[in-house]
Design a protein around this motif. Structure first.
Motif, mmCIF file in Angstrom:
data_model
loop_
_atom_site.group_PDB
_atom_site.id
_atom_site.type_symbol
_atom_site.label_atom_id
_atom_site.label_comp_id
_atom_site.label_asym_id
_atom_site.label_seq_id
_atom_site.Cartn_x
_atom_site.Cartn_y
_atom_site.Cartn_z
ATOM 1 N N LEU A 12 -8.287 -0.001 3.669
ATOM 2 C CA LEU A 12 -7.768 0.286 5.001
ATOM 3 C C LEU A 12 -6.456 1.059 4.941
ATOM 4 O O LEU A 12 -6.243 2.009 5.696
ATOM 5 C CB LEU A 12 -7.586 -1.017 5.789
ATOM 6 C CG LEU A 12 -8.876 -1.754 6.146
ATOM 7 C CD1 LEU A 12 -8.573 -3.172 6.598
ATOM 8 C CD2 LEU A 12 -9.637 -0.992 7.213
ATOM 9 N N ALA A 13 -5.580 0.643 4.039
ATOM 10 C CA ALA A 13 -4.292 1.326 3.894
ATOM 11 C C ALA A 13 -4.490 2.763 3.438
ATOM 12 O O ALA A 13 -3.851 3.682 3.967
ATOM 13 C CB ALA A 13 -3.399 0.571 2.908
ATOM 14 N N ASP A 14 -5.378 2.960 2.493
ATOM 15 C CA ASP A 14 -5.644 4.314 1.999
ATOM 16 C C ASP A 14 -6.281 5.187 3.075
ATOM 17 O O ASP A 14 -6.198 6.410 3.016
ATOM 18 C CB ASP A 14 -6.519 4.283 0.747
ATOM 19 C CG ASP A 14 -5.776 3.741 -0.476
ATOM 20 O OD1 ASP A 14 -4.544 3.527 -0.401
ATOM 21 O OD2 ASP A 14 -6.435 3.507 -1.501
ATOM 22 N N GLY A 15 -6.895 4.541 4.058
ATOM 23 C CA GLY A 15 -7.464 5.266 5.193
ATOM 24 C C GLY A 15 -6.435 5.564 6.275
ATOM 25 O O GLY A 15 -6.759 6.130 7.307
ATOM 26 N N GLY A 16 -5.187 5.162 6.036
ATOM 27 C CA GLY A 16 -4.108 5.491 6.954
ATOM 28 C C GLY A 16 -3.642 4.368 7.862
ATOM 29 O O GLY A 16 -2.808 4.594 8.735
ATOM 30 N N ASN A 17 -4.137 3.150 7.662
ATOM 31 C CA ASN A 17 -3.739 2.047 8.529
ATOM 32 C C ASN A 17 -2.414 1.459 8.038
ATOM 33 O O ASN A 17 -2.355 0.838 6.971
ATOM 34 C CB ASN A 17 -4.825 0.975 8.571
ATOM 35 C CG ASN A 17 -4.521 -0.086 9.597
ATOM 36 O OD1 ASN A 17 -3.556 -0.821 9.479
ATOM 37 N ND2 ASN A 17 -5.351 -0.160 10.625
ATOM 38 N N LEU A 59 3.402 -5.069 -9.634
ATOM 39 C CA LEU A 59 4.199 -3.850 -9.719
ATOM 40 C C LEU A 59 3.331 -2.603 -9.729
ATOM 41 O O LEU A 59 3.734 -1.561 -9.190
ATOM 42 C CB LEU A 59 5.103 -3.887 -10.952
ATOM 43 C CG LEU A 59 6.093 -5.065 -11.021
ATOM 44 C CD1 LEU A 59 6.935 -4.974 -12.287
ATOM 45 C CD2 LEU A 59 6.954 -5.142 -9.782
ATOM 46 N N ASP A 60 2.156 -2.697 -10.323
ATOM 47 C CA ASP A 60 1.261 -1.532 -10.364
ATOM 48 C C ASP A 60 0.856 -1.092 -8.961
ATOM 49 O O ASP A 60 0.846 0.109 -8.654
ATOM 50 C CB ASP A 60 0.017 -1.818 -11.207
ATOM 51 C CG ASP A 60 0.319 -1.945 -12.684
ATOM 52 O OD1 ASP A 60 1.345 -1.384 -13.135
ATOM 53 O OD2 ASP A 60 -0.463 -2.595 -13.398
ATOM 54 N N GLU A 61 0.522 -2.062 -8.108
ATOM 55 C CA GLU A 61 0.130 -1.723 -6.737
ATOM 56 C C GLU A 61 1.312 -1.155 -5.962
ATOM 57 O O GLU A 61 1.171 -0.175 -5.232
ATOM 58 C CB GLU A 61 -0.448 -2.934 -5.999
ATOM 59 C CG GLU A 61 -0.978 -2.626 -4.622
ATOM 60 C CD GLU A 61 -2.150 -1.645 -4.615
ATOM 61 O OE1 GLU A 61 -2.277 -0.904 -3.622
ATOM 62 O OE2 GLU A 61 -2.931 -1.606 -5.582
ATOM 63 N N LEU A 62 2.471 -1.754 -6.146
ATOM 64 C CA LEU A 62 3.651 -1.232 -5.470
ATOM 65 C C LEU A 62 3.989 0.173 -5.959
ATOM 66 O O LEU A 62 4.357 1.040 -5.158
ATOM 67 C CB LEU A 62 4.841 -2.179 -5.670
ATOM 68 C CG LEU A 62 4.724 -3.527 -4.952
ATOM 69 C CD1 LEU A 62 5.844 -4.455 -5.386
ATOM 70 C CD2 LEU A 62 4.718 -3.345 -3.440
ATOM 71 N N ARG A 63 3.837 0.430 -7.251
ATOM 72 C CA ARG A 63 4.058 1.782 -7.784
ATOM 73 C C ARG A 63 3.062 2.779 -7.189
ATOM 74 O O ARG A 63 3.424 3.898 -6.842
ATOM 75 C CB ARG A 63 3.924 1.790 -9.314
ATOM 76 C CG ARG A 63 5.139 1.313 -10.036
ATOM 77 C CD ARG A 63 5.005 1.522 -11.563
ATOM 78 N NE ARG A 63 6.010 0.734 -12.232
ATOM 79 C CZ ARG A 63 5.826 -0.461 -12.787
ATOM 80 N NH1 ARG A 63 4.620 -1.006 -12.793
ATOM 81 N NH2 ARG A 63 6.813 -1.108 -13.347
ATOM 82 N N ARG A 64 1.819 2.352 -7.082
ATOM 83 C CA ARG A 64 0.784 3.225 -6.517
ATOM 84 C C ARG A 64 1.130 3.599 -5.082
ATOM 85 O O ARG A 64 1.090 4.771 -4.704
ATOM 86 C CB ARG A 64 -0.574 2.512 -6.570
ATOM 87 C CG ARG A 64 -1.758 3.372 -6.135
ATOM 88 C CD ARG A 64 -3.043 2.542 -6.067
ATOM 89 N NE ARG A 64 -3.109 1.755 -4.852
ATOM 90 C CZ ARG A 64 -3.479 2.237 -3.658
ATOM 91 N NH1 ARG A 64 -3.809 3.503 -3.523
ATOM 92 N NH2 ARG A 64 -3.519 1.460 -2.603
ATOM 93 N N LEU A 98 2.470 7.203 -3.320
ATOM 94 C CA LEU A 98 1.826 7.848 -2.174
ATOM 95 C C LEU A 98 2.819 8.114 -1.046
ATOM 96 O O LEU A 98 2.445 8.603 0.012
ATOM 97 C CB LEU A 98 0.677 6.976 -1.651
ATOM 98 C CG LEU A 98 -0.518 6.818 -2.592
ATOM 99 C CD1 LEU A 98 -1.495 5.773 -2.051
ATOM 100 C CD2 LEU A 98 -1.222 8.149 -2.798
ATOM 101 N N GLY A 99 4.077 7.756 -1.295
ATOM 102 C CA GLY A 99 5.118 8.033 -0.315
ATOM 103 C C GLY A 99 5.495 6.870 0.581
ATOM 104 O O GLY A 99 6.250 7.046 1.529
ATOM 105 N N ASN A 100 5.017 5.670 0.289
ATOM 106 C CA ASN A 100 5.350 4.518 1.116
ATOM 107 C C ASN A 100 6.745 4.020 0.730
ATOM 108 O O ASN A 100 6.939 3.471 -0.353
ATOM 109 C CB ASN A 100 4.292 3.422 0.947
ATOM 110 C CG ASN A 100 4.495 2.283 1.917
ATOM 111 O OD1 ASN A 100 5.548 1.662 1.950
ATOM 112 N ND2 ASN A 100 3.470 2.008 2.710
ATOM 113 N N THR A 101 7.697 4.204 1.632
ATOM 114 C CA THR A 101 9.083 3.845 1.324
ATOM 115 C C THR A 101 9.284 2.331 1.241
ATOM 116 O O THR A 101 10.114 1.872 0.463
ATOM 117 C CB THR A 101 10.054 4.443 2.360
ATOM 118 O OG1 THR A 101 9.671 4.011 3.670
ATOM 119 C CG2 THR A 101 10.045 5.961 2.304
ATOM 120 N N THR A 102 8.535 1.573 2.032
ATOM 121 C CA THR A 102 8.649 0.114 1.963
ATOM 122 C C THR A 102 8.207 -0.384 0.594
ATOM 123 O O THR A 102 8.859 -1.258 0.004
ATOM 124 C CB THR A 102 7.818 -0.560 3.078
ATOM 125 O OG1 THR A 102 8.214 -0.033 4.339
ATOM 126 C CG2 THR A 102 7.998 -2.064 3.067
#
Length: 114
Positions: A68-73, A90-95, A99-103
């Motif tokens: 869902l997140a990768d789809g823009g939600n 950490l891997d997911e947060l790095r990914r 992708l530009g997610n500042t949070t």
């Protein structure tokens, strides 16, 4: 509502009956039926999307939240960041940061500074 009524309800929903869609969303939530919610969400039900995000978060279903997140939600991304932070993933947060997610980048910086 019995299991025998579901096919008729689904048919009404497929034909655009908003009441039937709402009933299906409610039933899917009651049953914890992530597949039904996904189907309804993919069909355009914003209520189903919201419930799907909530249920996926409760179940810790990072794959669904990622989809869902990768789809823009943005709500799914926030829930995914929350789960990843709780799990020190950490891997997911790095990914997500990549992708530009500042949070996600902020959470990553916070976790790696500890």
């Amino acid at each position: 509502m019995t299991e025998h009524d579901l096919p008729a309800l689904r048919e009404r929903a497929e034909n655009g009956d908003a009441t039937a869609i709402d009933e299906l969303v409610e039933l899917a939530v009651e049953r914890g039926d992530i597949d039904e919610l996904r189907h309804l969400a993919d069909g355009g039900s914003t209520d189903a999307v919201d419930e799907l995000i909530q249920l996926a978060g409760e179940l810790g279903d990072m794959d669904e939240l990622r989809r869902l997140a990768d789809g823009g939600n943005a709500d799914a991304a926030d829930q995914l960041i929350e789960l990843a932070t709780e799990r020190d993933d950490l891997d997911e947060l790095r990914r997500l940061a990549g992708l530009g997610n500042t949070t996600a980048a902020e959470q990553l910086a916070e976790l790696t500074a500890e």
